[in-house]
Design an enzyme around this catalytic site. Structure first.
Site, PDB file in Angstrom:
ATOM      1  N   LYS A  15       1.069  -1.288   0.279  1.00  0.00           N
ATOM      2  CA  LYS A  15      -0.416  -0.039   0.164  1.00  0.00           C
ATOM      3  C   LYS A  15       1.286   1.559  -0.025  1.00  0.00           C
ATOM      4  CE  LYS A  15      -0.515  -0.235   5.087  1.00  0.00           C
ATOM      5  NZ  LYS A  15      -0.922  -1.128   5.864  1.00  0.00           N
TER       6      LYS A  15
ATOM      7  N   ARG B 299     -10.847  -0.642  14.319  1.00  0.00           N
ATOM      8  CA  ARG B 299     -10.646   0.454  13.266  1.00  0.00           C
ATOM      9  C   ARG B 299     -11.670  -0.193  12.184  1.00  0.00           C
ATOM     10  NH1 ARG B 299      -4.271   1.124  10.583  1.00  0.00           N
ATOM     11  NH2 ARG B 299      -5.111  -1.045  10.098  1.00  0.00           N
TER      12      ARG B 299
ATOM     13  N   HIS C  67      -6.640  -7.448  12.828  1.00  0.00           N
ATOM     14  CA  HIS C  67      -4.953  -7.217  12.703  1.00  0.00           C
ATOM     15  C   HIS C  67      -4.647  -6.293  14.076  1.00  0.00           C
ATOM     16  CE1 HIS C  67      -2.137  -3.674  11.570  1.00  0.00           C
ATOM     17  NE2 HIS C  67      -3.223  -3.075  11.130  1.00  0.00           N
TER      18      HIS C  67
ATOM     19  N   TYR D  25      15.850  30.348   8.321  1.00  0.00           N
ATOM     20  CA  TYR D  25      14.962  31.317   9.470  1.00  0.00           C
ATOM     21  C   TYR D  25      15.011  30.658  10.696  1.00  0.00           C
ATOM     22  CZ  TYR D  25      13.336  30.780   4.306  1.00  0.00           C
ATOM     23  OH  TYR D  25      13.087  31.041   3.006  1.00  0.00           O
TER      24      TYR D  25
ATOM     25  N   CYS E  24      15.047  23.818   5.277  1.00  0.00           N
ATOM     26  CA  CYS E  24      14.346  24.679   4.534  1.00  0.00           C
ATOM     27  C   CYS E  24      13.760  24.120   3.563  1.00  0.00           C
ATOM     28  CB  CYS E  24      15.327  26.089   3.777  1.00  0.00           C
ATOM     29  SG  CYS E  24      15.827  26.765   4.949  1.00  0.00           S
ATOM     30  N   MET E  25      12.363  25.041   2.505  1.00  0.00           N
ATOM     31  CA  MET E  25      12.009  23.459   2.129  1.00  0.00           C
ATOM     32  C   MET E  25      12.915  23.376   0.933  1.00  0.00           C
ATOM     33  SD  MET E  25       8.984  24.820  -0.618  1.00  0.00           S
ATOM     34  CE  MET E  25       7.804  25.835   0.312  1.00  0.00           C
TER      35      MET E  25
HETATM   36  C1  LIG Z   1      -0.270  -2.377   6.872  1.00  0.00           C
HETATM   37  C2  LIG Z   1      -0.362  -3.178   7.422  1.00  0.00           C
HETATM   38  C3  LIG Z   1       0.186  -4.345   7.723  1.00  0.00           C
HETATM   39  C4  LIG Z   1       1.697  -4.275   7.806  1.00  0.00           C
HETATM   40  O1  LIG Z   1       2.089  -4.151   8.355  1.00  0.00           O
HETATM   41  P1  LIG Z   1       4.153  -3.763   8.401  1.00  0.00           P
HETATM   42  O2  LIG Z   1       3.496  -3.630  10.219  1.00  0.00           O
HETATM   43  O3  LIG Z   1       4.577  -2.888   7.829  1.00  0.00           O
HETATM   44  O4  LIG Z   1       4.205  -5.340   8.476  1.00  0.00           O
HETATM   45  C5  LIG Z   1      -0.932  -5.290   7.887  1.00  0.00           C
HETATM   46  N1  LIG Z   1      -1.930  -5.551   7.557  1.00  0.00           N
HETATM   47  C6  LIG Z   1      -2.296  -4.864   7.602  1.00  0.00           C
HETATM   48  C7  LIG Z   1      -3.903  -4.963   7.691  1.00  0.00           C
HETATM   49  C8  LIG Z   1      -2.511  -3.519   7.392  1.00  0.00           C
HETATM   50  O5  LIG Z   1      -2.523  -2.254   6.869  1.00  0.00           O
END
Ligand SMILES: *Cc1c(COP(=O)(O)O)cnc(C)c1O
Length: 384
Positions: free
Chosen positions: A42, A140, A169, A271, A318-319
């Site tokens: 992702k 979640r 998760h 800055y 800075c940027m």
């Molecule tokens: C991002 C994610 C993972 C991977 O997690 P890591 O800690 O980067 O290994 C696994 N399962 C879900 C649902 C995630 O959103």
């Protein structure tokens, strides 16, 4: 080649695809052989670049790729029409039809989603594979565990859905092994109430990178893991037992020296003049700033490598540029010299973890904060 692609680079990331492939193989070898490998890609593959990273992970033997959403899935579909893909995020109602069109597996957290996906599959004349997600304490996505048996039944009864997986998760796998064990236990007890469940016909998964530290052996019904951070060679926390797997960093971050000059003691730097030189100093202005992903939070805290040595950041980032102290170097650097923000130079190394600590953040955010103007340069593509 376009002109901009021919220009010398000022700030870039190098992505070592061979290291990525070795990491996947090492992680695989550390797991029982029946465990399937879900590669999490992702957020543009954690900033490494989605198509290149996904292609290499597929080649290296990932069993399934997991993306956040349908837009990311379309990018992988341009590489492969049929590689198994799981959408981890909540699918929006006006996205449902693309699940069927692109042959994606969807995450299901509610009866409403199950009914929607079933209708979309029926309309397309297809079957949509789904992974039932159970909330065991993350708060979640996922159906709260006590409602999971109901949703399990609804999915089994839906004529155009196929139950391809069940997962949960962990909320604190990297810092709270006790809570993680509770979540794992709750997940297993919930599954024990599913009538007619055949784990051999689907993926049962919970572990992300940090979860792998405490994963049980071969006895549980778990048969897959979802690996993100670790495959990029980064440990989920500094004392991680996963150090034994010996993965290597895939990402490094580079800039150049733009200007070197000497300034008198007492000069205020950058800055807000938040740093004052305590002595006559030699400073280098480097060609990277927060516009590239060098966090402003690392002002007056971070360091970079120049000439193989650590040079502290002076004043505010800075940027487009950042000022570093090069007074202590045995030889003055020159305009154009290489600078390492993350990675190795000489005998020293700045890790993503260290760079993240200076920025008050975590490696996941550091990697996904490298901005669009930073070219990703791919090392060791296939065939070399
Ligand atoms: C991002 C994610 C993972 C991977 O997690 P890591 O800690 O980067 O290994 C696994 N399962 C879900 C649902 C995630 O959103």
């Amino acid at each position: 080649m376009t002109l901009s692609a021919q220009l010398p680079r000022r700030c870039w990331a190098e992505i070592d695809l061979a290291a990525l492939e070795r990491n996947l193989r090492l992680i695989r070898a550390s797991l029982p052989s029946h465990i399937r490998y879900v590669a999490v890609v992702k957020a543009d593959a954690y900033g490494h670049g989605l198509p290149q990273t996904a292609a290499r992970l597929m080649h290296a033997g990932a069993d399934l790729l997991a993306v956040a959403n349908i837009a990311e899935a379309t990018i992988i579909r341009e590489l492969s029409a049929d590689f198994p893909l799981l959408v981890l995020g909540a699918t929006l109602p006006d996205e449902d039809r693309y699940l069927a069109e692109l042959e994606l597996a969807a995450t299901v957290s509610s009866a409403d989603e199950a009914a929607r996906f079933d209708a979309a599959a029926r309309a397309a004349g297809k079957i949509i594979p789904v992974h039932l997600k159970i909330d065991t304490g993350m708060g979640r996505l996922g159906v709260w565990f006590d409602r999971a048996p109901e949703l399990y039944r609804a999915i089994r009864e839906a004529r155009h859905l196929r139950l391809a997986g069940i997962y949960t998760h962990f909320a604190s796998a990297d810092e709270d092994p006790e809570f993680t064990a509770e979540q794992r236990g709750l997940f297993l007890r919930t599954l024990a109430n599913f009538k007619g469940l055949d784990p051999a016909r689907m993926l049962i998964h919970a572990d992300n990178s940090a979860g792998l530290e405490t994963a049980p052996g071969e006895d549980a019904p778990f048969n897959a893991v979802r690996v993100g951070l670790l495959q990029f060679g980064i440990l989920p926390h500094p004392h991680s037992l996963l150090a034994r797997v010996r993965t290597e960093p895939v990402f490094s971050f580079h800039a150049r020296v733009g200007l070197v000059k000497e300034l008198p003691a007492g000069t205020g730097i950058s800055y807000g003049r938040t740093h004052r030189l305590g002595r006559r100093s030699r400073v280098a202005v480097i060609t990277a700033g927060y516009g590239d992903g060098l966090s402003r939070a690392s002002s007056n805290r971070g360091a970079v490598l120049v000439g193989g040595r650590r040079c502290p950041i002076l004043g505010r980032v800075c940027m487009d540029q950042t000022i570093v102290d090069v007074t202590g170097l045995p030889a003055s650097p020159r305009a154009g010299d290489p600078v390492v923000l993350v990675g190795r130079q000489g005998t020293d190394e700045i890790t993503v973890a260290e760079f993240s600590a200076w920025a008050d953040t975590v490696p996941w955010e550091t990697l996904t904060s490298v901005t669009k103007r930073v070219a990703r340069v791919y090392r060791t593509p296939l065939g070399l």
